[in-house]
Enzyme design. Structure first.
Site: not given
Ligand code: DSN
Length: 424
Positions: A62, A232, A60, A235, A206, A241
């Site tokens: 925080e 994110t 933990y 990707k 984004d 993730r």
């Molecule tokens: N699920 C993601 C995508 O496939 O683009 C977006 O959140």
């Protein structure tokens, strides 16, 4: 290493919980056995996976490094400090927050930092390529905030910047957002910045889909233009993730407070360590070559599919994904997804701009090259993949036993055996 490392011990897990062990192994076999063309997926390195499977998961913590609400944080502080410094260096940013659990969590922090409930945001509409968290009615963002949406131009299928400007002047939003989940072309960040300045709005990018291409210096960066960039890490970037954000120094305090304690509790320190590993990987020349190859592959794939009459919207792609209009071949996105699935090709149906079908059917598919490029495939293999997609979509069937499914699957197997995911 002389000490045993606790984590990543498959044999021990298999002895205790064979059912879950079986899921882990068969999922690995699924990954290895087919073509993974979902544009938002990738295959993290064993080093990233090792950090994820570590005892840092227990802690933990925080707060932020040096300012925690729990004792015993000296080691996890080091991991978070490394992640922050590497992220800032990689993206040439003033400030980084590496605690968001996901892209959606990072996006929540933007709302938390800059907007009060009921205030206005201008963002891309979901059916034109935006994202759920950009003000759709089913998400907190559309329920609690007043979202106005721009779309793409009917002829170019690219972002309609004149419409963005018109809507911004009409509605005077607090925040203007660029980015989404099905945008194949580069975004004109300078134009967005100018529009945001004209109406006194915060400019939020984004970059979840394309931040990996930015990190690899394969496309221009939004960081010099935006107030805040969320993303994110799993990707094109190829990390764990999770999510993260970078911002201008003037917004650092507000965004840190919005991530914790406003939106999240304890950070996932094992994931933060894995992000640190990933940011180190992304700073290498090998990763830069990978990022460029992802785009080159996607362009080759889109061009070949076009030869088959499967039309890439906007006429092509500048990135890792191509959005394909199937109306010319008379197949829906849902049918195409099912037929490809039966043939060992994993991709997703996707709405195209001005889609006459409902989203659960859709007229398009979205195809991306992050995974196959990680496996070492190049433009030659993209031609083969496009031919296989065409055969599965136009002549195939959702039944895995159908002769086309079997024939395409056999060729997929040959290809993935030559370019294995997670080589044995
Ligand atoms: N699920 C993601 C995508 O496939 O683009 C977006 O959140």
């Amino acid at each position: 290493m002389t000490e045993p490392f606790y984590g990543s011990d498959y044999q021990a897990l298999a002895a205790f919980d064979p059912q879950i062990a079986d899921v882990l192994l068969t999922e690995l076999e699924r990954l290895r056995g087919g073509l993974q063309l979902i544009a938002s997926e990738n295959m993290s390195s064993p080093e990233v996976l090792t950090a994820l499977g570590s005892t840092l998961s227990n802690k933990y913590a925080e707060g932020y490094p040096g300012r925690r609400y729990y004792g015993g944080c000296a080691e996890v502080d080091k991991a978070e400090e490394l992640a922050i410094e590497r992220c800032k260096a990689l993206l040439d940013a003033d400030h980084a927050n590496v605690q968001p659990h996901s892209g959606a969590s990072a996006n929540q922090a933007v709302y938390g930092a800059f907007l009060q409930p009921g205030e206005k945001i201008l963002a891309m509409s979901l059916p034109h390529g935006g994202h759920l968290t950009h003000g759709t009615k089913v998400s907190f963002s559309g329920k609690w905030f007043d979202a106005i949406h721009y779309g793409v131009h009917p002829e170019t299928e690219n972002i309609d910047y004149d419409e963005v400007e018109r809507l911004a002047k009409e509605h005077r939003p607090k925040v203007i957002c660029a980015g989404g989940s099905a945008i194949p072309r580069l975004i004109d960040f300078e134009r967005f910045r100018a529009i945001a300045d004209e109406v006194g709005a915060i400019f939020w990018v984004d970059a979840a889909h394309f931040i990996g291409l930015v990190a690899g210096k394969a496309i221009p960066s939004p960081v010099p233009h935006a107030d805040v960039v969320t993303f994110t890490t799993h990707k094109v970037l190829r990390g764990p993730r999770s999510g993260a954000l970078v911002c201008r120094e003037e917004h650092a305090k507000a965004l840190d407070k919005a991530v914790f304690p406003m939106m999240q509790g304890g950070p996932q320190m094992h994931t933060i360590a894995a992000k640190a590993v990933n940011f180190k990987e992304c700073a290498t020349p090998e990763y830069a070559a990978y990022a460029s190859a992802v785009i080159e592959n996607c362009q080759a794939l889109a061009a070949r599919l076009q030869e088959h009459g499967i039309r890439p919207t906007t006429g092509g792609t500048d990135t890792h994904l191509t959005l394909l209009d199937l109306q010319g071949v008379g197949v829906t996105g849902a049918d195409a997804e099912a037929r490809c699935d039966a043939a060992g090709i994993t991709l997703n149906k996707n709405a195209i701009p001005n889609d006459p079908q409902k989203p659960s059917i859709a007229s398009g598919i979205r195809v991306g090259t992050p995974c196959v490029t990680t496996q070492g495939m190049g433009v030659e293999q993209m031609t083969t993949i496009a031919d296989l997609i065409d055969e599965a979509v136009t002549a195939g069937d959702a039944d895995p036993e159908h002769e086309v499914s079997r024939r395409v699957r056999a060729q997929v197997t040959e290809l993935v055996e030559a370019f294995p995911a997670y080589p044995r």
